[in-house]
Design a protein around this motif. Structure first.
Motif, mmCIF file in Angstrom:
data_model
loop_
_atom_site.group_PDB
_atom_site.id
_atom_site.type_symbol
_atom_site.label_atom_id
_atom_site.label_comp_id
_atom_site.label_asym_id
_atom_site.label_seq_id
_atom_site.Cartn_x
_atom_site.Cartn_y
_atom_site.Cartn_z
ATOM 1 N N LEU A 1 0.859 -1.176 0.000
ATOM 2 C CA LEU A 1 0.000 0.000 0.000
ATOM 3 C C LEU A 1 0.901 1.233 0.000
ATOM 4 N N TYR B 1 0.746 5.329 0.329
ATOM 5 C CA TYR B 1 -0.090 6.461 0.699
ATOM 6 C C TYR B 1 0.675 7.761 0.513
ATOM 7 N N GLU C 1 -2.603 2.059 -4.396
ATOM 8 C CA GLU C 1 -2.294 3.468 -4.172
ATOM 9 C C GLU C 1 -3.461 4.167 -3.487
ATOM 10 N N CYS C 2 -3.132 4.954 -2.466
ATOM 11 C CA CYS C 2 -4.137 5.711 -1.722
ATOM 12 C C CYS C 2 -3.673 7.154 -1.585
ATOM 13 N N THR D 1 -5.803 9.374 0.263
ATOM 14 C CA THR D 1 -6.500 9.914 1.432
ATOM 15 C C THR D 1 -6.471 8.905 2.574
ATOM 16 N N ALA E 1 -9.153 6.137 2.387
ATOM 17 C CA ALA E 1 -8.794 5.073 1.434
ATOM 18 C C ALA E 1 -7.794 4.104 2.057
ATOM 19 N N VAL E 2 -6.850 4.614 2.840
ATOM 20 C CA VAL E 2 -5.887 3.752 3.535
ATOM 21 C C VAL E 2 -6.615 2.832 4.497
ATOM 22 N N ALA F 1 -8.555 0.093 2.709
ATOM 23 C CA ALA F 1 -7.661 -0.938 2.151
ATOM 24 C C ALA F 1 -7.134 -1.853 3.249
ATOM 25 N N CYS G 1 3.076 -1.301 4.223
ATOM 26 C CA CYS G 1 2.576 0.048 3.923
ATOM 27 C C CYS G 1 3.759 0.980 3.731
#
Length: 133
Positions: free
Chosen positions: A8, A10, A39-40, A42, A45-46, A49, A58
């Motif tokens: 992930l 961010y 991909e995040c 905000t 969104a993290v 996920a 991460c």
């Protein structure tokens, strides 16, 4: 070895996310699986996920606005069961103490230096995947 690992990323900056993808490449080291990126941009969104599961590492941008990666790291370490290891991107080497405060597992400075980043990411993937095995 599992077929792929999920990383992930961010950051509110698309260029930073691209730097991370390019530095990691398809496989950051020969002894770790290929990586797929989520991909995040905000914090919500993290959190979605991570709640969905399946994230192995991460990568959080400490310079992201309004929710910086350091605060996000501390939050997810407190709130996410079996939180994946976190690689924090910091603006200056002097910010390493903040990375420690946030409980990040590793930190590298921006802009992303490909060899240093890939080595750090691979180390976190190895630690995570050996625990899961």
């Amino acid at each position: 070895m599992q077929s792929s690992a999920t990383v992930l990323v961010y950051s509110d900056d698309a260029n930073t996310r691209a730097q991370v993808r390019l530095a990691a490449g398809r496989r950051p080291a020969s002894d770790v699986p290929p990586v797929d990126f989520v991909e995040c941009a905000t914090l919500p969104a993290v959190l979605r996920a991570l709640e969905a599961g399946g994230v192995d590492v991460c990568v959080l941008d400490g310079e992201t606005v309004p929710a910086g990666g350091m605060g996000v790291c501390r939050q997810i370490k407190d709130e996410i069961f079996d939180c994946p290891p976190v690689l924090l991107l910091i603006g200056r080497p002097q910010d390493a103490w903040l990375a420690s405060w946030s409980r990040a597992d590793a930190a590298v400075t921006l802009p992303v230096e490909p060899v240093e980043f890939a080595d750090s990411l691979a180390a976190l993937l190895r630690s995570r995947l050996s625990v899961e095995a």
